[in-house]
Design an enzyme around this catalytic site. Structure first.
Site, PDB file in Angstrom:
ATOM      1  N   SER A   7      31.559  45.140  35.358  1.00 17.75           N
ATOM      2  CA  SER A   7      32.834  44.448  35.489  1.00 17.75           C
ATOM      3  C   SER A   7      33.922  45.129  34.668  1.00 17.75           C
ATOM      4  CB  SER A   7      32.696  42.997  35.035  1.00 17.75           C
ATOM      5  OG  SER A   7      33.982  42.435  34.938  1.00 17.75           O
ATOM      6  N   HIS A  32      32.629  46.129  39.678  1.00 16.05           N
ATOM      7  CA  HIS A  32      32.912  44.707  39.892  1.00 16.05           C
ATOM      8  C   HIS A  32      34.335  44.413  39.417  1.00 16.05           C
ATOM      9  CE1 HIS A  32      31.552  40.473  40.246  1.00 16.05           C
ATOM     10  NE2 HIS A  32      32.232  40.234  39.131  1.00 16.05           N
ATOM     11  N   ASP A  34      37.088  41.577  38.860  1.00 20.27           N
ATOM     12  CA  ASP A  34      37.278  40.135  38.671  1.00 20.27           C
ATOM     13  C   ASP A  34      38.751  39.778  38.768  1.00 20.27           C
ATOM     14  OD1 ASP A  34      34.614  39.010  37.995  1.00 20.27           O
ATOM     15  OD2 ASP A  34      34.713  40.438  36.330  1.00 20.27           O
ATOM     16  N   MET A  36      41.453  36.801  38.727  1.00 15.51           N
ATOM     17  CA  MET A  36      41.582  35.406  38.268  1.00 15.51           C
ATOM     18  C   MET A  36      43.033  34.967  38.362  1.00 15.51           C
ATOM     19  SD  MET A  36      39.373  35.680  34.802  1.00 15.51           S
ATOM     20  CE  MET A  36      37.722  36.393  34.781  1.00 15.51           C
ATOM     21  N   HIS A  65      35.313  39.978  42.974  1.00 14.94           N
ATOM     22  CA  HIS A  65      34.976  38.577  42.704  1.00 14.94           C
ATOM     23  C   HIS A  65      36.286  37.814  42.545  1.00 14.94           C
ATOM     24  CE1 HIS A  65      32.947  35.677  39.537  1.00 14.94           C
ATOM     25  NE2 HIS A  65      33.322  35.042  40.631  1.00 14.94           N
ATOM     26  N   MET A  67      38.298  34.779  41.774  1.00  8.58           N
ATOM     27  CA  MET A  67      38.304  33.456  41.137  1.00  8.58           C
ATOM     28  C   MET A  67      39.695  32.883  41.308  1.00  8.58           C
ATOM     29  SD  MET A  67      36.015  34.547  37.880  1.00  8.58           S
ATOM     30  CE  MET A  67      36.189  36.301  38.205  1.00  8.58           C
ATOM     31  N   MET A 136      26.446  32.602  39.502  1.00  7.62           N
ATOM     32  CA  MET A 136      27.220  32.678  38.255  1.00  7.62           C
ATOM     33  C   MET A 136      26.345  32.161  37.115  1.00  7.62           C
ATOM     34  SD  MET A 136      30.081  34.109  38.695  1.00  7.62           S
ATOM     35  CE  MET A 136      30.653  33.902  37.010  1.00  7.62           C
ATOM     36  N   GLY A 141      35.554  32.784  34.332  1.00  4.56           N
ATOM     37  CA  GLY A 141      36.845  32.815  33.632  1.00  4.56           C
ATOM     38  C   GLY A 141      36.938  33.836  32.519  1.00  4.56           C
ATOM     39  N   PHE A 142      35.821  34.109  31.880  1.00  6.72           N
ATOM     40  CA  PHE A 142      35.876  35.012  30.724  1.00  6.72           C
ATOM     41  C   PHE A 142      34.625  35.881  30.648  1.00  6.72           C
ATOM     42  CE2 PHE A 142      38.371  31.271  29.794  1.00  6.72           C
ATOM     43  CZ  PHE A 142      39.565  31.814  29.299  1.00  6.72           C
ATOM     44  N   GLY A 143      34.819  37.103  30.138  1.00  9.69           N
ATOM     45  CA  GLY A 143      33.672  37.958  29.849  1.00  9.69           C
ATOM     46  C   GLY A 143      33.091  37.589  28.491  1.00  9.69           C
ATOM     47  N   GLY A 144      31.949  38.147  28.183  1.00 13.62           N
ATOM     48  CA  GLY A 144      31.372  38.007  26.844  1.00 13.62           C
ATOM     49  C   GLY A 144      30.736  36.677  26.518  1.00 13.62           C
ATOM     50  N   ASP A 174      25.916  37.235  37.716  1.00 18.61           N
ATOM     51  CA  ASP A 174      27.121  37.624  36.969  1.00 18.61           C
ATOM     52  C   ASP A 174      27.321  36.703  35.769  1.00 18.61           C
ATOM     53  OD1 ASP A 174      29.622  38.419  36.107  1.00 18.61           O
ATOM     54  OD2 ASP A 174      30.691  37.803  37.931  1.00 18.61           O
ATOM     55  N   GLY A 175      27.294  37.321  34.579  1.00 21.44           N
ATOM     56  CA  GLY A 175      27.633  36.587  33.367  1.00 21.44           C
ATOM     57  C   GLY A 175      26.553  36.648  32.303  1.00 21.44           C
ATOM     58  N   GLY A 176      26.889  37.264  31.178  1.00 22.25           N
ATOM     59  CA  GLY A 176      25.971  37.267  30.037  1.00 22.25           C
ATOM     60  C   GLY A 176      24.768  38.180  30.181  1.00 22.25           C
ATOM     61  N   GLY A 196      29.603  43.165  32.165  1.00 21.08           N
ATOM     62  CA  GLY A 196      30.923  43.598  31.722  1.00 21.08           C
ATOM     63  C   GLY A 196      30.913  44.100  30.298  1.00 21.08           C
ATOM     64  N   SER A 197      30.830  43.157  29.359  1.00 20.54           N
ATOM     65  CA  SER A 197      30.934  43.523  27.931  1.00 20.54           C
ATOM     66  C   SER A 197      29.798  44.438  27.477  1.00 20.54           C
ATOM     67  CB  SER A 197      30.983  42.261  27.064  1.00 20.54           C
ATOM     68  OG  SER A 197      29.981  41.353  27.445  1.00 20.54           O
TER      69      SER A 197
HETATM   70  O1  LIG Z   1      33.086  36.915  36.590  1.00 23.63           O
HETATM   71  C1  LIG Z   1      33.134  37.139  35.408  1.00 23.63           C
HETATM   72  C2  LIG Z   1      33.709  36.111  34.476  1.00 23.63           C
HETATM   73  O2  LIG Z   1      34.130  35.025  35.192  1.00 23.63           O
HETATM   74  C3  LIG Z   1      32.696  38.478  34.876  1.00 23.63           C
HETATM   75  O3  LIG Z   1      32.258  39.275  35.955  1.00 23.63           O
HETATM   76  C4  LIG Z   1      31.575  38.351  33.864  1.00 23.63           C
HETATM   77  O4  LIG Z   1      31.846  37.428  32.887  1.00 23.63           O
HETATM   78  C5  LIG Z   1      31.181  39.698  33.288  1.00 23.63           C
HETATM   79  O5  LIG Z   1      31.296  39.752  31.917  1.00 23.63           O
HETATM   80  P1  LIG Z   1      30.056  39.689  30.890  1.00 23.63           P
HETATM   81  O6  LIG Z   1      28.972  40.590  31.414  1.00 23.63           O
HETATM   82  O7  LIG Z   1      30.668  40.149  29.619  1.00 23.63           O
HETATM   83  O8  LIG Z   1      29.590  38.244  30.848  1.00 23.63           O
HETATM   84 CO   LIG Z   2      32.641  38.443  38.053  1.00 22.93          CO
END
Ligand SMILES: O=C(CO)[C@H](O)[C@H](O)COP(=O)(O)O
Ligand SMILES: [Co+2]
Length: 220
Positions: A7, A32, A34, A36, A65, A67, A136, A141-144, A174-176, A196-197
């Site tokens: 991401s 990817h 994102d 928003m 993606h 959002m 999800m 909404g947020f990475g990390g 997707d996420g974490g 992402g992070s």
């Molecule tokens: O859709 C997303 C947030 O809404 C991002 O794709 C996702 O959060 C990626 O970041 P990380 O891998 O840091 O969680």
């Molecule tokens: Co995403």
């Protein structure tokens, strides 16, 4: 084999192409993206101009993606920006069938995703007409953020349904996701990993190579 979709939300936007250049020479095939709108999720990322500008410089499959509320209004713009697959949220569309049909009519792959609290049984009927289902594993909404463990069960349910019904639908998470927890989502049955992070927040090339090492080991 499993594929990585890193991401770009975790890139340094003042140096976006510099970060993307660091992915060259790896096995990466997609990124990817994102988008928003500050309404569907409490954050605003970037829009079509940014996608278009990186499209001109990168050959990757653009896994997008959305959002955003009522993505149906922006399908042509996503297409014109160079998006290859548009993943929309179940909760964001008044007429989901029409939205999916319009994505396909615009020659993009159609992905469908849902917020963690949405009942997975509401998604199952749409598997017949989409190319990808995205689980999800954080609140969008947020990475990390931290990976939600109950996503594993959702991936297993989707994997079983897709296999039993011989459907041609990929599963993405997707996420974490990090190199330290990616194996359990692969074991649960995903085809694509968003991270992402753990990619753009670290040594980019080293992290991508680490992910592909794990994917290769897992496919042996
Ligand atoms: O859709 C997303 C947030 O809404 C991002 O794709 C996702 O959060 C990626 O970041 P990380 O891998 O840091 O969680
Ligand atoms: Co995403």
């Amino acid at each position: 084999m499993v594929e990585l979709s890193p991401s770009i939300l975790s890139c340094n936007f003042s140096n976006l192409q510099k970060d993307l250049d660091k992915t060259t020479g790896t096995d990466l095939k997609m990124i990817h993206i994102d988008v928003m709108d500050g309404i569907f999720v409490p954050n605003i990322s970037f829009g079509f101009k940014v996608i278009k500008d990186i499209r001109d410089k990168n050959d990757y499959f653009f896994d997008t993606h959305a959002m955003i509320v009522e993505p149906i209004k922006y399908i042509e713009e996503f297409k014109n920006s160079g998006v290859d697959r548009l993943t929309i949220h179940y909760e964001a569309c008044e007429n989901l069938d029409q939205t999916i049909d319009k994505i396909k009519d615009n020659d993009m792959e159609a992905g469908l995703t849902f917020k963690p609290a949405t009942d997975i049984n509401l998604i199952i009927p749409y598997l017949e007409k989409i190319d990808l289902v995205l689980v999800m594993s954080v609140e969008p909404g947020f990475g990390g953020q931290t990976f939600m463990e109950d996503s594993i069960e959702k991936i297993k349910i989707l994997r079983a349904y897709i296999d039993e019904n011989n459907l041609d639908v990929k599963i993405q998470v997707d996420g974490g996701i990090k190199t330290t927890n990616v194996e359990k989502v692969i074991d649960a049955g995903v085809d694509e990993i968003v991270s992402g992070s753990d990619v753009f927040g670290k040594d980019i090339k080293e992290q991508i190579n680490k992910y592909y090492e794990i994917f290769k080991q897992k496919s042996l």
